[in-house]
Write a protein that holds these residues in place. Sequence first.
Motif, PDB file in Angstrom:
ATOM      1  N   VAL A 103       0.851  -1.188   0.000  1.00  0.00           N
ATOM      2  CA  VAL A 103       0.000   0.000   0.000  1.00  0.00           C
ATOM      3  C   VAL A 103       0.886   1.238   0.000  1.00  0.00           C
ATOM      4  CG1 VAL A 103      -1.746   1.305   1.277  1.00  0.00           C
ATOM      5  CG2 VAL A 103      -1.820  -1.194   1.260  1.00  0.00           C
ATOM      6  N   ARG A 104       0.613   2.160  -0.898  1.00  0.00           N
ATOM      7  CA  ARG A 104       1.302   3.447  -0.894  1.00  0.00           C
ATOM      8  C   ARG A 104       0.607   4.322   0.140  1.00  0.00           C
ATOM      9  NH1 ARG A 104       1.887   5.495  -6.437  1.00  0.00           N
ATOM     10  NH2 ARG A 104       3.638   4.075  -6.364  1.00  0.00           N
ATOM     11  N   ILE A 105       1.334   4.700   1.160  1.00  0.00           N
ATOM     12  CA  ILE A 105       0.755   5.447   2.270  1.00  0.00           C
ATOM     13  C   ILE A 105       0.187   6.790   1.816  1.00  0.00           C
ATOM     14  CG2 ILE A 105       1.283   6.586   4.470  1.00  0.00           C
ATOM     15  CD1 ILE A 105       3.315   4.305   4.949  1.00  0.00           C
ATOM     16  N   ARG A 106       0.895   7.489   0.947  1.00  0.00           N
ATOM     17  CA  ARG A 106       0.468   8.826   0.521  1.00  0.00           C
ATOM     18  C   ARG A 106      -0.905   8.818  -0.129  1.00  0.00           C
ATOM     19  NH1 ARG A 106       1.002  11.036  -4.525  1.00  0.00           N
ATOM     20  NH2 ARG A 106       2.512   9.433  -5.093  1.00  0.00           N
ATOM     21  N   THR A 107      -1.183   7.823  -0.984  1.00  0.00           N
ATOM     22  CA  THR A 107      -2.423   7.836  -1.759  1.00  0.00           C
ATOM     23  C   THR A 107      -3.425   6.759  -1.347  1.00  0.00           C
ATOM     24  OG1 THR A 107      -1.521   6.321  -3.412  1.00  0.00           O
ATOM     25  CG2 THR A 107      -1.206   8.709  -3.798  1.00  0.00           C
ATOM     26  N   GLY A 108      -2.945   5.757  -0.623  1.00  0.00           N
ATOM     27  CA  GLY A 108      -3.808   4.634  -0.269  1.00  0.00           C
ATOM     28  C   GLY A 108      -3.918   3.600  -1.380  1.00  0.00           C
ATOM     29  N   GLU A 109      -3.252   3.823  -2.522  1.00  0.00           N
ATOM     30  CA  GLU A 109      -3.274   2.841  -3.608  1.00  0.00           C
ATOM     31  C   GLU A 109      -2.659   1.537  -3.112  1.00  0.00           C
ATOM     32  OE1 GLU A 109      -2.467   5.230  -7.660  1.00  0.00           O
ATOM     33  OE2 GLU A 109      -0.956   5.503  -6.100  1.00  0.00           O
ATOM     34  N   SER A 110      -3.163   0.432  -3.652  1.00  0.00           N
ATOM     35  CA  SER A 110      -2.616  -0.859  -3.248  1.00  0.00           C
ATOM     36  C   SER A 110      -2.372  -1.729  -4.470  1.00  0.00           C
ATOM     37  CB  SER A 110      -3.557  -1.551  -2.262  1.00  0.00           C
ATOM     38  OG  SER A 110      -4.789  -1.829  -2.896  1.00  0.00           O
ATOM     39  N   GLY A 111      -1.688  -2.851  -4.234  1.00  0.00           N
ATOM     40  CA  GLY A 111      -1.368  -3.757  -5.316  1.00  0.00           C
ATOM     41  C   GLY A 111      -0.359  -3.164  -6.278  1.00  0.00           C
ATOM     42  N   SER A 112      -0.439  -3.567  -7.540  1.00  0.00           N
ATOM     43  CA  SER A 112       0.551  -3.104  -8.525  1.00  0.00           C
ATOM     44  C   SER A 112       0.511  -1.596  -8.748  1.00  0.00           C
ATOM     45  CB  SER A 112       0.361  -3.854  -9.853  1.00  0.00           C
ATOM     46  OG  SER A 112      -0.923  -3.616 -10.361  1.00  0.00           O
ATOM     47  N   LYS A 113      -0.617  -0.950  -8.451  1.00  0.00           N
ATOM     48  CA  LYS A 113      -0.679   0.509  -8.566  1.00  0.00           C
ATOM     49  C   LYS A 113       0.236   1.201  -7.565  1.00  0.00           C
ATOM     50  CE  LYS A 113      -5.447   0.690 -10.179  1.00  0.00           C
ATOM     51  NZ  LYS A 113      -6.810   1.124  -9.848  1.00  0.00           N
ATOM     52  N   ALA A 114       0.531   0.520  -6.467  1.00  0.00           N
ATOM     53  CA  ALA A 114       1.376   1.101  -5.423  1.00  0.00           C
ATOM     54  C   ALA A 114       2.868   0.934  -5.722  1.00  0.00           C
ATOM     55  CB  ALA A 114       1.054   0.476  -4.076  1.00  0.00           C
ATOM     56  N   LEU A 115       3.200   0.122  -6.717  1.00  0.00           N
ATOM     57  CA  LEU A 115       4.611  -0.076  -7.053  1.00  0.00           C
ATOM     58  C   LEU A 115       5.153   1.166  -7.715  1.00  0.00           C
ATOM     59  CD1 LEU A 115       4.646  -3.748  -8.340  1.00  0.00           C
ATOM     60  CD2 LEU A 115       5.306  -2.899  -6.107  1.00  0.00           C
TER      61      LEU A 115
END
Length: 115
Positions: A103-115
Motif C-alpha cells: 500500500v502506498r501510504i500517501r495515496t492509499g493505492e494498493s497492489g501493482s498501482k502502489a509499485l
Amino acid sequence: MKKMEVTIRPESLEKLKDILAKNGVHGMTVYSAMGAGNQNSDISKILELSGGQFHVNLLPKIAVITYIEDERVEKLISEIVDELSTGNVGDGKIAVVPLETIVRIRTGESGSKAL
C-alpha cells in the motif's frame, strides 16, 4: 508481486541501480550491512580494542530491497547475476519472496498501482 532483497558488495551498488532503472524499477531501499557467508573463515581477524580482543568475521555489504511485478523477476535475476558476478566468494545473494499486498501510504493505492 514480489519483494526482492539483494545483498551485494558495496562497489556493485551503482551497477545494480542501473540494472533496476533499465528494467523500470525505480523504488528501492538501500542500507549498509555487515555479513559473512562462505568466506567466513577466510576473513576472520582478531581486533584488539581497549575492552579486550574481539573476533571479527564480517565484511561490509549493501542490502537493497525493492518490490516488483512477477513477470520482471527472472530477467532481473539473470541480469544481476550476469553483471555483478566476479566469480569470487562474497558476491552476494538475491532473495525473492511473495508479496501479499503493498500500500502506498500517501495515496492509499494498493497492489501493482502502489509499485
